[in-house]
Write a protein that holds these residues in place. Structure first.
Motif, PDB file in Angstrom:
ATOM      1  N   LEU A  20      -4.830  -6.510  12.268  1.00 21.44           N
ATOM      2  CA  LEU A  20      -4.128  -5.302  11.627  1.00 21.44           C
ATOM      3  C   LEU A  20      -4.198  -5.487  10.249  1.00 21.44           C
ATOM      4  N   ILE A  21      -3.635  -6.626   9.819  1.00 20.99           N
ATOM      5  CA  ILE A  21      -3.876  -6.964   8.206  1.00 20.99           C
ATOM      6  C   ILE A  21      -5.296  -6.471   7.724  1.00 20.99           C
ATOM      7  N   PHE A  22      -6.262  -7.149   8.388  1.00 19.92           N
ATOM      8  CA  PHE A  22      -7.780  -6.912   7.941  1.00 19.92           C
ATOM      9  C   PHE A  22      -7.905  -5.202   8.056  1.00 19.92           C
ATOM     10  N   GLY A  23      -7.584  -4.750   9.136  1.00 22.90           N
ATOM     11  CA  GLY A  23      -8.081  -3.159   8.893  1.00 22.90           C
ATOM     12  C   GLY A  23      -7.252  -2.381   8.151  1.00 22.90           C
ATOM     13  N   LEU A  24      -5.966  -2.832   7.891  1.00 22.47           N
ATOM     14  CA  LEU A  24      -5.097  -2.102   6.701  1.00 22.47           C
ATOM     15  C   LEU A  24      -5.577  -2.236   5.545  1.00 22.47           C
ATOM     16  N   VAL A  25      -5.840  -3.526   5.198  1.00 20.66           N
ATOM     17  CA  VAL A  25      -6.561  -3.814   3.885  1.00 20.66           C
ATOM     18  C   VAL A  25      -7.774  -2.864   3.583  1.00 20.66           C
ATOM     19  N   GLN A  26      -8.622  -2.948   4.506  1.00 22.33           N
ATOM     20  CA  GLN A  26     -10.124  -2.467   4.206  1.00 22.33           C
ATOM     21  C   GLN A  26      -9.791  -0.860   4.056  1.00 22.33           C
ATOM     22  N   MET A  27      -8.973  -0.308   4.516  1.00 26.85           N
ATOM     23  CA  MET A  27      -8.672   1.197   4.787  1.00 26.85           C
ATOM     24  C   MET A  27      -7.856   1.392   3.412  1.00 26.85           C
ATOM     25  N   PHE A  74       0.839  -1.277   0.067  1.00 28.75           N
ATOM     26  CA  PHE A  74       0.050   0.037   0.025  1.00 28.75           C
ATOM     27  C   PHE A  74       0.879   1.338   0.112  1.00 28.75           C
ATOM     28  N   ALA A  75       2.165   1.336   0.522  1.00 35.19           N
ATOM     29  CA  ALA A  75       2.971   2.336   0.545  1.00 35.19           C
ATOM     30  C   ALA A  75       3.630   2.725  -0.702  1.00 35.19           C
ATOM     31  N   LEU A  76       3.305   1.765  -1.958  1.00 37.40           N
ATOM     32  CA  LEU A  76       3.893   1.914  -3.333  1.00 37.40           C
ATOM     33  C   LEU A  76       2.634   2.335  -4.086  1.00 37.40           C
ATOM     34  N   LEU A  77       1.196   2.511  -3.575  1.00 32.96           N
ATOM     35  CA  LEU A  77       0.087   2.691  -4.222  1.00 32.96           C
ATOM     36  C   LEU A  77      -0.198   4.464  -3.953  1.00 32.96           C
ATOM     37  N   PRO A  78      -1.033   4.817  -4.929  1.00 34.62           N
ATOM     38  CA  PRO A  78      -1.464   6.334  -4.674  1.00 34.62           C
ATOM     39  C   PRO A  78      -2.343   6.297  -3.720  1.00 34.62           C
ATOM     40  N   GLY A  79      -2.223   7.512  -2.951  1.00 37.19           N
ATOM     41  CA  GLY A  79      -3.094   7.827  -1.467  1.00 37.19           C
ATOM     42  C   GLY A  79      -2.477   7.082  -0.370  1.00 37.19           C
ATOM     43  N   ALA A  80      -1.105   6.691  -0.561  1.00 40.12           N
ATOM     44  CA  ALA A  80      -0.370   6.141   0.560  1.00 40.12           C
ATOM     45  C   ALA A  80       0.041   6.977   1.532  1.00 40.12           C
ATOM     46  N   ASP A  92     -11.713   0.325  -6.201  1.00 39.90           N
ATOM     47  CA  ASP A  92     -13.162  -0.100  -6.022  1.00 39.90           C
ATOM     48  C   ASP A  92     -13.460  -1.308  -4.616  1.00 39.90           C
ATOM     49  N   THR A  93     -14.024  -0.681  -3.923  1.00 42.22           N
ATOM     50  CA  THR A  93     -14.296  -1.275  -2.783  1.00 42.22           C
ATOM     51  C   THR A  93     -15.165  -2.527  -2.761  1.00 42.22           C
ATOM     52  N   ASP A  94     -15.687  -2.769  -4.030  1.00 41.46           N
ATOM     53  CA  ASP A  94     -16.244  -4.134  -4.173  1.00 41.46           C
ATOM     54  C   ASP A  94     -15.320  -5.165  -4.082  1.00 41.46           C
ATOM     55  N   TRP A  95     -14.266  -5.044  -4.463  1.00 38.74           N
ATOM     56  CA  TRP A  95     -13.111  -5.972  -4.458  1.00 38.74           C
ATOM     57  C   TRP A  95     -12.643  -6.290  -3.386  1.00 38.74           C
ATOM     58  N   PHE A  96     -13.129  -5.689  -2.148  1.00 39.92           N
ATOM     59  CA  PHE A  96     -12.453  -5.701  -0.867  1.00 39.92           C
ATOM     60  C   PHE A  96     -12.505  -7.400  -0.602  1.00 39.92           C
ATOM     61  N   LYS A  97     -13.659  -8.082  -0.550  1.00 40.97           N
ATOM     62  CA  LYS A  97     -13.799  -9.199  -0.186  1.00 40.97           C
ATOM     63  C   LYS A  97     -13.238 -10.222  -1.062  1.00 40.97           C
ATOM     64  N   VAL A  98     -12.964  -9.975  -2.390  1.00 41.02           N
ATOM     65  CA  VAL A  98     -12.037 -10.843  -3.099  1.00 41.02           C
ATOM     66  C   VAL A  98     -10.509 -10.872  -2.888  1.00 41.02           C
ATOM     67  N   PHE A  99     -10.164  -9.601  -2.467  1.00 37.51           N
ATOM     68  CA  PHE A  99      -8.833  -9.460  -2.068  1.00 37.51           C
ATOM     69  C   PHE A  99      -8.447  -9.963  -0.589  1.00 37.51           C
ATOM     70  N   LEU A 100      -9.592  -9.801   0.244  1.00 40.76           N
ATOM     71  CA  LEU A 100      -9.617 -10.540   1.663  1.00 40.76           C
ATOM     72  C   LEU A 100      -9.376 -11.982   1.642  1.00 40.76           C
ATOM     73  N   GLY A 101     -10.486 -12.587   0.466  1.00 42.83           N
ATOM     74  CA  GLY A 101     -10.272 -14.243   0.319  1.00 42.83           C
ATOM     75  C   GLY A 101      -8.840 -14.578  -0.111  1.00 42.83           C
ATOM     76  N   ILE A 102      -8.292 -13.937  -1.232  1.00 50.36           N
ATOM     77  CA  ILE A 102      -6.941 -14.211  -1.440  1.00 50.36           C
ATOM     78  C   ILE A 102      -5.918 -14.139  -0.326  1.00 50.36           C
ATOM     79  N   VAL A 103      -5.999 -13.190   0.512  1.00 49.54           N
ATOM     80  CA  VAL A 103      -4.833 -12.822   1.670  1.00 49.54           C
ATOM     81  C   VAL A 103      -5.138 -14.190   2.726  1.00 49.54           C
ATOM     82  N   ILE A 104      -6.475 -14.529   2.899  1.00 50.03           N
ATOM     83  CA  ILE A 104      -6.671 -15.569   3.712  1.00 50.03           C
ATOM     84  C   ILE A 104      -6.132 -16.926   3.166  1.00 50.03           C
ATOM     85  N   LEU A 105      -6.270 -17.187   1.982  1.00 48.87           N
ATOM     86  CA  LEU A 105      -5.798 -18.536   1.469  1.00 48.87           C
ATOM     87  C   LEU A 105      -4.239 -18.424   1.334  1.00 48.87           C
TER      88      LEU A 105
END
Length: 378
Positions: A330-337, A48-54, A345-358
């Protein structure tokens, strides 16, 4: 014969040397259950530090925002991790959050309890619910998944039915209006170190509004409670006999019983702990919003389990740490925000979260197998 004796002696000396061999610091570090989650947290921070809005995400205001989200999840994830280590699940945590808020609202607004009385009533109900879950599980030997799933529906149904019957709606507003003990609310809401933050604002170290008040007035009480719960739980798990009992109950309950571990009592206490952690979070939310909502806590039980699993807690029990659940939250909160601040697009949050879990589960299992020298071949 002498040669045989010499060979045997050498073999015994080799075995002794192997037993006395020291383990490298890296191996010891990798053997920690939370090692994978800590690595994942560092990787997430870097991504996230490498992305815009960091800059907004990692500003003081942005950091405290995702830390507050992590804290709310971390409070229940800590208790959930202890219970999972003991080999059980509690799927009623989310419904307990909503029900506890309803208990506070009804007792304060409709039974004229003082605020502290309403909060104590909610914790008394939580103890009863936790005891019920634990008692049914240990007495019937039914899977805790099934027992607490039933409790999930019972509590959510009671929350809606009772609230609608008393108020005609599914929310209880104005809980904090005209309460005789406003000091109680400050224990669960508000900020600490406000003087320090005001001082830093006066010096220009942190951003302030036009009236000179800092945009970040202090550290939210939810973070303080999270730190306190984590420290106490970690101490209990690693420094007390009860903590050893938790690991034993999750590792092999029958063997644990045979050596004198009160497995049933341990599990009942931990079920009470998850219910009380949900009530603590409910209290924080009620004090923050000033209202109760029957839908509050929806799906939080799964988020708590997710945080624990990301943190290296094995679903089979007997393995994990509280600090792992902290890293998972911490990972959960950081990814969400992070998704919000970086414009994804926040619609991708759960997709990203599922990948993180796996990925987290695969990495945790791989690191644990390598650290313990376990082979992967079948």
């Amino acid at each position: 014969m002498a040669e045989v004796g010499t060979t045997g002696s050498s073999k015994r000396r080799g075995e002794a040397d192997e037993r006395l061999a020291t383990t490298g610091w890296l191996t010891r570090l990798l053997r920690r259950p939370e090692a994978g989650a800590a690595s994942g947290l560092v990787a997430t921070i870097i991504i996230f530090a490498l992305l815009p809005g960091a800059s907004a995400l990692y500003s003081l205001q942005g950091s405290l925002t995702f830390l507050t989200l992590s804290a709310e999840l971390g409070i229940i994830a800590t208790a959930a991790a202890l219970l999972i280590i003991a080999g059980e699940f509690d799927l009623s945590v989310g419904s307990m959050i909503g029900f506890a808020g309803v208990v506070i609202g009804l007792t304060v607004r409709h039974l004229d309890f003082p605020l502290w009385g309403g909060i104590l009533s909610a914790f008394a109900v939580a103890i009863a619910v936790g005891w019920f879950n634990g008692f049914v599980v240990v007495r019937t030997r039914l899977p805790s998944f099934i027992v607490t799933l039933a409790t999930l529906f019972i509590l959510r149904g009671l929350s809606v039915a009772i609230t609608r019957a008393v108020t005609g709606r599914t929310q209880i507003p104005y809980i904090l209006d005209d309460v005789p003990d406003p000091g109680t609310a400050s224990l669960f809401n508000g900020d600490v170190l406000t003087g320090l933050f005001q001082w830093m604002g006066d010096l220009g170290w942190i951003a302030t509004r036009s009236d000179g008040v800092p945009f970040v007035p202090g550290i939210p009480m939810s973070i303080v409670w999270w730190i306190g719960v984590t420290v106490v739980a970690a101490y209990v798990l690693t420094q007390t006999r009860f903590g050893n009992w938790i690991y034993a109950a999750g590792g092999d309950p029958e063997v644990a019983r045979n050596v004198g571990v009160p497995v049933s009592r341990v599990k009942i206490i931990l079920f009470i702990g998850t219910a009380c952690s949900a009530t603590l979070l409910a209290t924080i939310q009620v004090m923050d919003a000033g209202s109760a909502d029957t839908l509050r806590g929806l799906l939080k039980e799964f988020e708590a389990i997710i945080a624990a699993v990301i943190g290296g807690v094995l679903l089979t029990g007997g393995y994990g740490t509280v600090y792992g659940a902290m890293f998972g939250a911490l990972i959960f909160g950081l990814v969400q925000m992070g998704i919000f601040f970086t414009g994804i697009d926040t619609d991708w949050f759960k997709v990203f979260l599922g990948i993180v879990i796996l990925i987290a589960v695969l990495v945790n299992n791989y690191i644990r197998a390598k650290a313990l020298g376990e082979g992967t071949a079948r």
